[in-house]
Design a protein around this motif. Structure first.
Motif, mmCIF file in Angstrom:
data_model
loop_
_atom_site.group_PDB
_atom_site.id
_atom_site.type_symbol
_atom_site.label_atom_id
_atom_site.label_comp_id
_atom_site.label_asym_id
_atom_site.label_seq_id
_atom_site.Cartn_x
_atom_site.Cartn_y
_atom_site.Cartn_z
ATOM 1 N N PHE A 92 0.827 -1.201 0.000
ATOM 2 C CA PHE A 92 0.000 0.000 0.000
ATOM 3 C C PHE A 92 0.868 1.261 0.000
ATOM 4 O O PHE A 92 0.602 2.224 -0.728
ATOM 5 C CB PHE A 92 -0.921 -0.015 1.222
ATOM 6 N N LYS A 93 1.940 1.253 0.786
ATOM 7 C CA LYS A 93 2.836 2.406 0.834
ATOM 8 C C LYS A 93 3.515 2.633 -0.517
ATOM 9 O O LYS A 93 3.627 3.774 -0.980
ATOM 10 C CB LYS A 93 3.881 2.208 1.928
ATOM 11 N N ARG A 94 3.969 1.549 -1.149
ATOM 12 C CA ARG A 94 4.621 1.713 -2.441
ATOM 13 C C ARG A 94 3.642 2.271 -3.475
ATOM 14 O O ARG A 94 3.985 3.152 -4.274
ATOM 15 C CB ARG A 94 5.199 0.381 -2.917
ATOM 16 N N LEU A 95 2.420 1.766 -3.474
ATOM 17 C CA LEU A 95 1.422 2.266 -4.418
ATOM 18 C C LEU A 95 1.098 3.735 -4.159
ATOM 19 O O LEU A 95 0.878 4.511 -5.098
ATOM 20 C CB LEU A 95 0.145 1.424 -4.331
ATOM 21 N N THR A 96 1.094 4.131 -2.904
ATOM 22 C CA THR A 96 0.813 5.522 -2.553
ATOM 23 C C THR A 96 1.923 6.440 -3.041
ATOM 24 O O THR A 96 1.671 7.507 -3.624
ATOM 25 C CB THR A 96 0.639 5.670 -1.033
ATOM 26 N N VAL A 97 3.172 6.047 -2.817
ATOM 27 C CA VAL A 97 4.310 6.850 -3.273
ATOM 28 C C VAL A 97 4.362 6.880 -4.796
ATOM 29 O O VAL A 97 4.622 7.922 -5.417
ATOM 30 C CB VAL A 97 5.620 6.291 -2.685
ATOM 31 N N ASN A 98 4.103 5.736 -5.411
ATOM 32 C CA ASN A 98 4.097 5.647 -6.866
ATOM 33 C C ASN A 98 3.085 6.624 -7.465
ATOM 34 O O ASN A 98 3.380 7.331 -8.442
ATOM 35 C CB ASN A 98 3.760 4.204 -7.267
#
Length: 376
Positions: free
Chosen positions: A347-353
């Motif tokens: 979820f964090k990676r998708l948010t930063v992406n």
């Protein structure tokens, strides 16, 4: 149109997936994150042995002649594993500037070193007040004899703390928000003051200051079209990376729904939750189609049309990333919020992406200002 991979592309995909399956378990990833560099130098060398670090470069420059499709494959697999290594900063961003803006001599110097895992690049573009604008530049480049001296500060420089060279946007003329007069320069690391930090999704970035830093090369004194092109290619890579991350997040969520019980039944047997899982799948497939579209559109020579396409890619991928990420957290419950479980990390990676090079709302506004995806 045939979207199936050919034999060579299938072998590339399988090779990357096997390597990451062996070397990028969740506990292994945490150990890489805790290391001095924040990623695995050993694994970076293995990427070089597999030919991944030379993938986007022409054979005559020392690369392997891959194209947008091969980079899509690489990005998706990196997204599935939540890799921490600087492939995006060095190959996509730095590599894009070398391929489209550097002369043969500079490419001949740097590309073999990059392909061999010996050289890392970072794109220093974001400034304190620039938000998502690529042409809002206050860093200044002044003539210094036969070269250029760069003065200014850059933030959120992906993997800037381990980069050997910075590719820097700096103003050679005009005022702060003018589209003209934005130059692009290659600056060695010993000319910069760097403060590294860990991002919310576990990657590394840096604040970088230049004080009369001597640029080793100028890739263009009025080079905003070059910046636009490289960022468009970066958006295509981010879309593919997001698809890989969403794939795994959705699969983890469905597996959890099959095993987690409530009221004596697996929660996956409840129709309302099945509908949520189906919504995730639909969003992923829509994003996958946009990633394919982005890979094709990134090769376009019409800058305005290419930019319109990438705005649309960012909007659809961002919406899908937010939906899949949020539903993954909600359907897992409290366990997904812990650092010991992988769902929250996806979820964090998708948010930063989603926020990189402009979030969904930004690109939706830009697309609306251009009259939508289909020009009238």
């Amino acid at each position: 149109m045939d979207f199936d991979l050919n034999e060579e592309q299938t072998l590339l995909q399988d090779s990357i997936r096997r390597t990451l399956a062996d070397r990028y378990g969740f506990e292994q990833r945490k150990s890489y994150m805790a290391s001095e560099t924040g990623w695995s130098r050993e694994l970076w060398a293995q990427y070089a042995e597999l030919g991944l670090l030379g993938l986007p470069f022409a054979e005559e420059d020392g690369g392997f002649g891959g194209g947008a499709e091969e980079m899509l494959i690489l990005a998706e697999q990196m997204g599935r594993a939540l890799t921490l290594e600087p492939w995006f900063a060095t190959l996509v961003l730095g590599g894009g500037f070398l391929r489209h803006g550097a002369g043969a001599a500079l490419r001949g110097e740097l590309v073999p070193a990059i392909a061999g895992g010996e050289c890392l690049l970072a794109f220093a573009q974001v400034e304190r007040d620039s938000r998502y604008s690529l042409h809002d530049v206050q860093t200044v480049a002044k003539r210094d004899g036969s070269g250029w001296a760069i003065t200014g500060r850059k933030g959120m420089v992906w993997h800037g703390d381990t980069a050997d060279h910075f590719i820097v946007t700096a103003r050679t003329g005009g005022s702060r928000r003018d589209r003209g007069g934005v130059g692009v320069f290659l600056v060695p690391k010993d000319q910069a003051q760097v403060q590294g930090f860990r991002t919310v999704d576990g990657q590394r970035a840096a604040e970088v200051a230049f004080d009369n830093a001597r640029a080793s090369h100028c890739l263009g004194e009025d080079a905003l079209p070059l910046v636009d092109r490289v960022v468009d290619e970066a958006i295509a890579a981010l879309a593919a990376e997001a698809v890989g991350a969403m794939d795994v997040a959705q699969a983890m969520t469905v597996d959890y729904m099959k095993t987690r019980t409530q009221f004596g039944k697996p929660i996956g047997s409840f129709q309302a939750l099945q509908h949520k899982a189906a919504d995730m799948l639909v969003a992923i497939e829509q994003a996958r189609s946009m990633a394919f579209f982005a890979a094709m559109a990134s090769r376009g020579e019409d800058a305005a049309e290419r930019r319109r396409d990438m705005h649309a890619v960012k909007v659809q991928t961002g919406r899908a990333s937010r939906l899949v990420g949020q539903l993954s957290i909600q359907l897992h419950g409290g366990i997904a919020m812990t650092m010991e479980y992988a769902a929250g990390h996806y979820f964090k990676r998708l948010t930063v992406n989603e926020a990189t090079f402009g979030d969904t709302d930004f690109h939706l506004r830009q697309l609306a200002d251009m009259g939508g995806l289909i020009a009238a």
